[in-house]
Design a protein around this motif. Structure first.
Motif: not given
Length: 143
Positions: A41, A91-92, A94, A97, A101
């Motif tokens: 992230s 990669s992250l 959605e 992410r 978060s």
């Protein structure tokens, strides 16, 4: 001053912290998965498994297993590099992410409550000392 005694005490305190449910629910995700998601992230371009392996200081085999679990959960995606078809980039998604978060926000909220109970002066001193310990440890690591 007996620094070994103080070190033992601090290690015992650190171990006790590991058992506190301060931010992450380990039933949903392991500490290693949380660490990997946090690293991803913080990076804008996708990362290679070897980069993450070096940062986490674990084997590439461990990172591969970790990424397999995170991919099954829908938190990351693997893709081939445009520059080198053999290279894999991570990669992250959605979902990943949003998950990291939410977990980070929950941890910050709980820690913020603890710091508030400590008071402004002690909270600031605690943060200063933790940063100093980290700085010294990083310098020692590069020696």
């Amino acid at each position: 001053m007996n620094y070994n005694e103080i070190a033992r005490e601090l290690l015992a305190v650190q171990a006790a912290f590991l058992h506190l449910p301060i931010g992450i629910s380990l039933s949903e995700i392991s500490e290693g998965e949380y660490f990997a998601l946090r690293l991803l992230s913080e990076k804008d371009p996708p990362s290679s498994p070897s980069e993450i392996s070096k940062t986490m200081k674990v084997s590439t085999a461990r990172v591969s297993a970790l990424f397999r679990h995170l991919e099954e959960k829908g938190f990351i995606r693997k893709e081939h590099s445009d520059k080198d078809e053999r290279a894999i980039l991570i990669s992250l998604t959605e979902k990943g992410r949003e998950f990291i978060s939410e977990k980070t926000a929950a941890a910050e909220e709980k820690l913020s409550d603890i710091l508030e109970k400590m008071g402004a002066e002690d909270a600031a001193e605690y943060a200063r000392l933790r940063k100093k310990i980290l700085m010294i440890a990083r310098k020692k690591e590069t020696m």
